[in-house]
Design an enzyme around this catalytic site. Structure first.
Site, PDB file in Angstrom:
ATOM      1  N   ARG A   1     -31.181 -63.936 -35.311  1.00 45.27           N
ATOM      2  CA  ARG A   1     -29.993 -64.430 -36.498  1.00 45.27           C
ATOM      3  C   ARG A   1     -28.658 -64.501 -35.262  1.00 45.27           C
ATOM      4  NH1 ARG A   1     -27.810 -60.442 -38.485  1.00 45.27           N
ATOM      5  NH2 ARG A   1     -29.661 -59.137 -39.182  1.00 45.27           N
TER       6      ARG A   1
ATOM      7  N   TYR B   1     -18.222 -83.609 -52.930  1.00 46.87           N
ATOM      8  CA  TYR B   1     -19.637 -83.288 -53.235  1.00 46.87           C
ATOM      9  C   TYR B   1     -19.706 -82.201 -54.558  1.00 46.87           C
ATOM     10  CZ  TYR B   1     -24.155 -81.285 -53.142  1.00 46.87           C
ATOM     11  OH  TYR B   1     -25.290 -80.905 -53.666  1.00 46.87           O
TER      12      TYR B   1
ATOM     13  N   ASP C   1     -14.906 -82.743 -44.344  1.00 49.78           N
ATOM     14  CA  ASP C   1     -16.571 -82.840 -44.570  1.00 49.78           C
ATOM     15  C   ASP C   1     -16.858 -84.399 -43.885  1.00 49.78           C
ATOM     16  OD1 ASP C   1     -19.043 -83.437 -45.253  1.00 49.78           O
ATOM     17  OD2 ASP C   1     -18.857 -82.294 -46.989  1.00 49.78           O
TER      18      ASP C   1
ATOM     19  N   LYS D   1     -28.332 -84.821 -43.947  1.00 49.63           N
ATOM     20  CA  LYS D   1     -28.222 -86.241 -44.242  1.00 49.63           C
ATOM     21  C   LYS D   1     -28.078 -87.124 -42.806  1.00 49.63           C
ATOM     22  CE  LYS D   1     -27.121 -84.504 -47.967  1.00 49.63           C
ATOM     23  NZ  LYS D   1     -28.114 -83.875 -48.850  1.00 49.63           N
TER      24      LYS D   1
HETATM   25  O1  P1T Z   1     -27.318 -80.118 -49.124  1.00 50.56           O
HETATM   26  P1  P1T Z   1     -26.657 -79.444 -48.039  1.00 50.56           P
HETATM   27  O2  P1T Z   1     -27.099 -79.507 -46.844  1.00 50.56           O
HETATM   28  O3  P1T Z   1     -26.192 -77.900 -48.551  1.00 50.56           O
HETATM   29  O4  P1T Z   1     -25.255 -79.948 -48.025  1.00 50.56           O
HETATM   30  C1  P1T Z   1     -24.093 -80.168 -48.896  1.00 50.56           C
HETATM   31  C2  P1T Z   1     -23.374 -81.433 -48.852  1.00 50.56           C
HETATM   32  C3  P1T Z   1     -22.159 -81.016 -48.345  1.00 50.56           C
HETATM   33  N1  P1T Z   1     -21.412 -82.227 -48.129  1.00 50.56           N
HETATM   34  C4  P1T Z   1     -21.676 -83.647 -48.456  1.00 50.56           C
HETATM   35  C5  P1T Z   1     -20.586 -84.488 -48.579  1.00 50.56           C
HETATM   36  C6  P1T Z   1     -22.813 -83.538 -49.246  1.00 50.56           C
HETATM   37  O5  P1T Z   1     -23.326 -84.830 -49.655  1.00 50.56           O
HETATM   38  C7  P1T Z   1     -23.655 -82.714 -49.283  1.00 50.56           C
HETATM   39  C8  P1T Z   1     -24.973 -82.578 -49.923  1.00 50.56           C
HETATM   40  N2  P1T Z   1     -25.072 -83.852 -50.795  1.00 50.56           N
HETATM   41  C9  P1T Z   1     -26.224 -84.369 -51.414  1.00 50.56           C
HETATM   42  C10 P1T Z   1     -27.179 -83.660 -51.574  1.00 50.56           C
HETATM   43  C11 P1T Z   1     -26.067 -85.692 -52.211  1.00 50.56           C
HETATM   44  O6  P1T Z   1     -27.246 -85.979 -52.692  1.00 50.56           O
HETATM   45  O7  P1T Z   1     -24.952 -86.032 -52.559  1.00 50.56           O
END
Ligand code: P1T
Length: 416
Positions: A71, A123, A198, A223
């Site tokens: 961790r 988001y 972000d 992504k």
């Molecule tokens: O899903 P996660 O890895 O926890 O990421 C969150 C997140 C943070 N910032 C942005 C700009 C994002 O688009 C996302 C996650 N977004 C999606 C799952 C979506 O379909 O828009």
């Protein structure tokens, strides 16, 4: 990993009119080499080994050699973090179990009574964390339009403001915020206010917020950075050593860390980031231009189109964009959008984005359903708004699929 090009290479580059998309250069090379020099591990493996151990032998009690407990640190995770930092031209990168895990960990740098200023179109999950969870912990959030007039940010700052949260381009309306201008104004007001960008939609390949003054960059690695829709992970990059020390403490103290296997997969995904992003952009631009002229389309939003309201900022701040397109069909009726989605064959209806496969969704009832209805209406996230993530399939097949679904969506309707 930069070096002087030899004269013949310089000439070849010129002949091919090759231009790098990113300032700083070398991202393709760094993605392949940084953090994974074969000399780092016994046997000189060219592909970094996956170290699944949860714990590491100490030569004397309390005296770990390099790693102690997974961790707190792990060779596979370290290899990925070094590589990620190099792509963003950051000094430090820390990885987390998801994008939201990264955000949540950063929230522990705040305390009750603090204030967050967030871009209004953010988001859905980030907005939900601010509105529902952080509010419960006594941290207040304001959601402000940072796109139309960046200078207006100042009137939203208060003595208790600790964090400014910029998402650019935004999810799902693809609005842009001027990172340099906002950061300069915020730091002038109070240098201790942390500015985070972000960068998920643009990736380190097309946008480098730290170079524009931001304190932190966050990615949902789920992504484009991983790009294969098989890992959920997040990261935060930064240059400031004090912030790094605080956040690495929180990384192990809170424990929202990724598995070594997932770190290996993201590291592998990064190897093709540059080629994938170029293709995502080329296909998305072609589709966006096609849609823009289509009789059944009301509006297409894509930062690389001249019709985008912040096209000038796009050219200044980014060196390209990904495969994300948002659009409204003529009439903006949810039934038509539903018919369109149902008829698409190559675009899978699903949340998420940035993988090699094309996806489509309706943000109002999927990824952004948690945004209060009134706020959605103000922003323009109507029930009919469609968001597509253009994948790496043959763009001609994607265009055919879209055309056929549009014909279907508008068949048997009175207006057409
Ligand atoms: O899903 P996660 O890895 O926890 O990421 C969150 C997140 C943070 N910032 C942005 C700009 C994002 O688009 C996302 C996650 N977004 C999606 C799952 C979506 O379909 O828009």
């Amino acid at each position: 990993m930069e070096g002087e090009l030899s004269a013949p290479l310089q000439k070849a580059d010129k002949d091919e009119e090759y231009q790098r998309e990113t300032p700083g250069t070398g991202i393709e090379t760094d993605a392949i080499h940084v953090g994974q020099e074969p000399e780092r591990w016994p046997g000189q493996a060219v592909v970094p080994p996956i170290s699944m151990a949860t714990t590491f032998k100490q030569l004397e009690p309390g005296k770990p050699v390099l790693y102690e407990y997974s961790r707190c640190g792990n060779p596979t995770r370290q290899c990925l973090e070094e590589c990620l930092a190099s792509l963003e031209k950051a000094k430090y990168a820390l990885t987390f179990s998801s994008g939201l895990g990264a955000t949540t960990t950063l929230m522990f740098m705040l305390k009750s009574g603090d204030h967050i200023v967030s871009i209004d179109d953010v988001y859905g999950g980030t907005g939900r964390l601010f509105r529902r969870c952080m509010a419960q912990m006594g941290v207040e959030s304001s959601f402000v339009d940072m796109s139309t007039d960046p200078s207006s940010i100042v009137k939203h700052l208060k003595p208790t403001t600790r964090l400014v949260w910029i998402e650019t381009p935004t999810n799902p309306l693809l609005k842009l915020a001027d990172i340099k201008e906002i950061t300069t104004l915020v730091h002038k007001y109070d240098p201790k206010i942390m500015v985070l960008v972000d960068n998920t939609f643009a990736t380190s390949f097309y946008q480098r917020p730290l170079e524009l003054g931001a304190d932190f960059v966050l990615h949902s690695l789920t992504k484009y950075m991983n790009g294969h829709s098989d890992v959920v992970m997040g990261c935060i990059m930064m240059n400031n050593e004090e912030y790094y020390k605080q956040l690495s403490f929180l990384q192990y103290a809170i424990g929202a860390v990724p598995s070594p296997f997932d770190c290996y997969l993201v590291n592998r995904g990064l190897k093709t980031l540059a080629v994938r992003m170029r293709q995502h952009m080329s296909s998305a631009l072609r589709i966006a231009k096609y849609l823009e002229k289509h009789k059944y389309i009301e509006r297409v939003i894509y930062p690389g189109l001249e019709s985008h309201p912040q096209y000038e900022l796009y050219k200044k701040q980014m060196s390209g964009f990904s495969g994300m397109i948002s659009l409204y069909l003529k009439g903006d009726e949810v039934e038509k959008s539903q018919r369109f989605l149902k008829h698409l064959k190559l675009f899978t209806t699903a949340e998420s984005l940035g993988g090699y496969e094309s996806l489509v969704e309706l943000p109002a009832i999927m990824t952004h359903a948690s945004v209060p209805e009134e706020h959605r209406r103000e922003l323009g996230i109507t029930d009919g708004l469609i968001r597509i993530s253009v994948g790496l399939e043959d763009v001609r097949d994607l265009l055919n699929d879209i055309e056929s679904a549009l014909q279907y969506a508008f068949s048997d309707t009175k207006n057409n």
